[in-house]
Write an enzyme that holds these catalytic residues in place. Structure first.
Site, PDB file in Angstrom:
ATOM      1  N   LYS A   1      -4.302   7.571 -19.823  1.00  0.00           N
ATOM      2  CA  LYS A   1      -4.369   8.066 -20.989  1.00  0.00           C
ATOM      3  C   LYS A   1      -3.081   7.881 -21.770  1.00  0.00           C
ATOM      4  O   LYS A   1      -2.903   6.571 -22.113  1.00  0.00           O
ATOM      5  CB  LYS A   1      -4.815   9.353 -20.986  1.00  0.00           C
ATOM      6  CG  LYS A   1      -5.955   9.694 -19.883  1.00  0.00           C
ATOM      7  CD  LYS A   1      -7.528   8.974 -20.689  1.00  0.00           C
ATOM      8  CE  LYS A   1      -8.539   9.178 -19.500  1.00  0.00           C
ATOM      9  NZ  LYS A   1      -8.563  10.596 -18.828  1.00  0.00           N
ATOM     10  N   TYR A  17     -10.947  18.939 -16.312  1.00  0.00           N
ATOM     11  CA  TYR A  17     -11.851  17.864 -16.602  1.00  0.00           C
ATOM     12  C   TYR A  17     -12.933  17.632 -15.765  1.00  0.00           C
ATOM     13  O   TYR A  17     -12.867  18.048 -14.678  1.00  0.00           O
ATOM     14  CB  TYR A  17     -10.534  16.742 -16.206  1.00  0.00           C
ATOM     15  CG  TYR A  17     -11.152  15.273 -16.231  1.00  0.00           C
ATOM     16  CD1 TYR A  17     -11.074  14.659 -17.648  1.00  0.00           C
ATOM     17  CD2 TYR A  17     -11.554  14.601 -15.238  1.00  0.00           C
ATOM     18  CE1 TYR A  17     -11.682  13.358 -17.580  1.00  0.00           C
ATOM     19  CE2 TYR A  17     -11.933  13.172 -15.068  1.00  0.00           C
ATOM     20  CZ  TYR A  17     -11.980  12.857 -16.516  1.00  0.00           C
ATOM     21  OH  TYR A  17     -12.427  11.319 -16.450  1.00  0.00           O
ATOM     22  N   ARG A  65       0.842  -1.345  -0.069  1.00  0.00           N
ATOM     23  CA  ARG A  65      -0.104  -0.109  -0.114  1.00  0.00           C
ATOM     24  C   ARG A  65       0.838   1.245   0.094  1.00  0.00           C
ATOM     25  O   ARG A  65       0.424   2.260  -0.506  1.00  0.00           O
ATOM     26  CB  ARG A  65      -0.969  -0.101   0.948  1.00  0.00           C
ATOM     27  CG  ARG A  65      -1.790   1.162   1.337  1.00  0.00           C
ATOM     28  CD  ARG A  65      -3.076   1.264   2.140  1.00  0.00           C
ATOM     29  NE  ARG A  65      -3.049   0.574   3.191  1.00  0.00           N
ATOM     30  CZ  ARG A  65      -2.745   0.903   4.338  1.00  0.00           C
ATOM     31  NH1 ARG A  65      -1.790   1.801   4.556  1.00  0.00           N
ATOM     32  NH2 ARG A  65      -2.752   0.088   5.348  1.00  0.00           N
TER      33      ARG A  65
HETATM   34  C1  LIG Z   1      -9.039  10.855 -17.803  1.00  0.00           C
HETATM   35  C2  LIG Z   1      -8.649  12.249 -17.174  1.00  0.00           C
HETATM   36  C3  LIG Z   1      -8.529  12.287 -15.741  1.00  0.00           C
HETATM   37  C4  LIG Z   1      -9.015  11.364 -14.757  1.00  0.00           C
HETATM   38  O1  LIG Z   1      -8.111  10.329 -14.865  1.00  0.00           O
HETATM   39  P1  LIG Z   1      -8.764   8.840 -14.481  1.00  0.00           P
HETATM   40  O2  LIG Z   1      -7.554   7.973 -14.780  1.00  0.00           O
HETATM   41  O3  LIG Z   1     -10.084   8.557 -15.534  1.00  0.00           O
HETATM   42  O4  LIG Z   1      -9.050   8.962 -12.984  1.00  0.00           O
HETATM   43  C5  LIG Z   1      -8.014  13.662 -15.208  1.00  0.00           C
HETATM   44  N1  LIG Z   1      -7.753  14.445 -16.166  1.00  0.00           N
HETATM   45  C6  LIG Z   1      -7.632  14.495 -17.446  1.00  0.00           C
HETATM   46  C7  LIG Z   1      -7.321  15.650 -18.426  1.00  0.00           C
HETATM   47  C8  LIG Z   1      -8.171  13.533 -17.954  1.00  0.00           C
HETATM   48  O5  LIG Z   1      -8.431  13.346 -19.375  1.00  0.00           O
END
Ligand SMILES: *Cc1c(COP(=O)(O)O)cnc(C)c1O
Length: 392
Positions: free
Chosen positions: A208, A111, A58
């Protein structure tokens, strides 16, 4: 690893070789929950944080630590830590520094999940939230100079790719001693280095571009050591820990980050130029286009304009309903930044949590399409867009 290597090299080599596994040529998944000691004094010293080592996954884990080292080097930061998701990185970072009575200045276009924190959650904890028009630099500076504790930015923004001058806003924040955080998910460290521009902390949804294959979730944070450590201490207790198998997938994806981003930068620019001259397309939002409002700032602070764009069709939502399902080379899905092209309407994806009125206030038309360019051959993507546009 030395930060003197170029980013493409660091993406491959940084953090590798930290786990001693008989010369394995890639950092393995260490799925052990706990790490054992034969020397009780050493165990104590590691537990107290006086000596490097692993205790319990953790807190830290060898596979996860390898990934953290990769982002640390790529962002040229003093320290880095990781989280189960991008939203965990964002919420942990905000809640670490924003206790009752503190104030954060941010933008209206962050976001969707981050917006939710600003609009619904932080105020409940007695945190003052000031959201400025995203590209109104004077307005942002004025709000910051009234005093604040955290300045939270995202650039380019989702979904209309608005651009904020990180250096300029960081200067204002420095004057009042505020911590500057930048969500660098869209740009990635290949295209933009917020820490070099004056930010204290840089955040990523590693889900992403960093992972890049739509098959693992994670969040990363890099920046000044004392700040990263504070956030880490909060994260290890609230438990939003990144799993070793996800860390492995993200680190594996990151090895090709520069290749993918360079390809996506080039393809997106071609596609944006194609869409811009198309008579069925009304608006194209891409910072690489000279017609884009943030182009000159983007050209200064970014090394490439990225693989994200959005555009709207002249005939609005009815046209979108015909166009999107006609695309053969796009997953119609939420998310972005993958090897495969993804497309979707922000009203259904990133901004579904907002009302139509809230979206309108953010300048997000109901018929907007967000298009995340993949690594496919660009001629095939152009042909695909062309045939789908013929049908509307
Ligand atoms: C997708 C995204 C997030 C959140 O990320 P997760 O991994 O889905 O929790 C935050 N900021 C931006 C710009 C994103 O595209």
């Amino acid at each position: 690893m030395s930060t003197s290597f170029k980013k493409g090299t660091a993406a491959v080599w940084a953090g590798e070789g930290n786990v001693n596994t008989a010369g394995a040529a890639t950092t393995p998944i260490v799925s052990s929950v706990a790490f054992s000691y034969t020397d009780l004094d050493e165990w104590y010293e590691v537990s107290k944080g006086n000596k490097e080592g692993y205790i319990y996954s953790r807190n830290t884990n060898p596979t996860v630590a390898a990934l953290e080292e990769k982002i640390r080097v790529l962002e040229d930061a003093e320290a880095a830590t990781s989280f189960a998701t991008g939203m965990a990185a964002i919420s942990n970072s905000l809640f670490t520094f924003l206790t009752a009575g503190k104030k954060v200045v941010s933008i209206k276009d962050s976001y969707g999940g981050t917006s939710k924190l600003f609009l619904d959650f932080l105020p409940k904890y007695n945190v003052e939230v000031v959201l400025c028009d995203t590209t109104d630099h004077e307005g942002l500076e004025a709000a910051i100079l009234k005093s604040c504790d955290v300045v939270y930015l995202e650039t380019p923004t989702n979904p209309t790719l608005k651009i904020i001058d990180i250096e300029r806003i960081s200067k204002a924040a420095k004057k009042v001693g505020a911590i500057v955080m930048v969500d660098n998910t869209f740009a990635t460290p290949i295209n933009q280095s917020p820490l070099e521009l004056g930010a204290d902390l840089v955040l990523h949804s590693a889900t992403k571009y960093l992972c890049g294959h739509s098959d693992a979730m994670g969040g990363l944070l890099a920046g000044k050591k004392k700040f990263v450590q504070e956030v880490f201490q909060f994260r290890e207790i609230n438990g939003a820990t990144l799993q070793a198998d996800a860390a492995y997938m993200i680190a594996r994806g990151m090895k090709t980050l520069e290749l993918r981003i360079e390809r996506q930068n080039a393809s997106a620019l071609k596609i944006a130029n194609y869409l811009k001259q198309h008579d069925k397309v009304s608006d194209v939002f891409y910072p690489g286009l000279e017609s884009h409002k943030g182009h000159s700032i983007a050209a200064r602070q970014m090394r490439g304009f990225g693989g994200m764009m959005s555009f709207s069709l002249k005939d609005g939502w009815p046209a979108v309903k015909k166009f999107l399902p006609a695309l053969k080379l796009a997953h119609l899905a939420a998310s972005l930044g993958s090897v495969s092209t993804l497309a979707g309407p922000p009203r259904t994806t990133s901004h579904v949590e907002l009302t139509e009125e809230q979206r309108r206030q953010l300048g997000i038309p109901e018929g907007l399409i967000r298009y995340s360019v993949g690594i496919e051959n660009v001629d095939d993507l152009l042909n695909d867009l062309q045939q789908a546009l013929k049908l509307v």
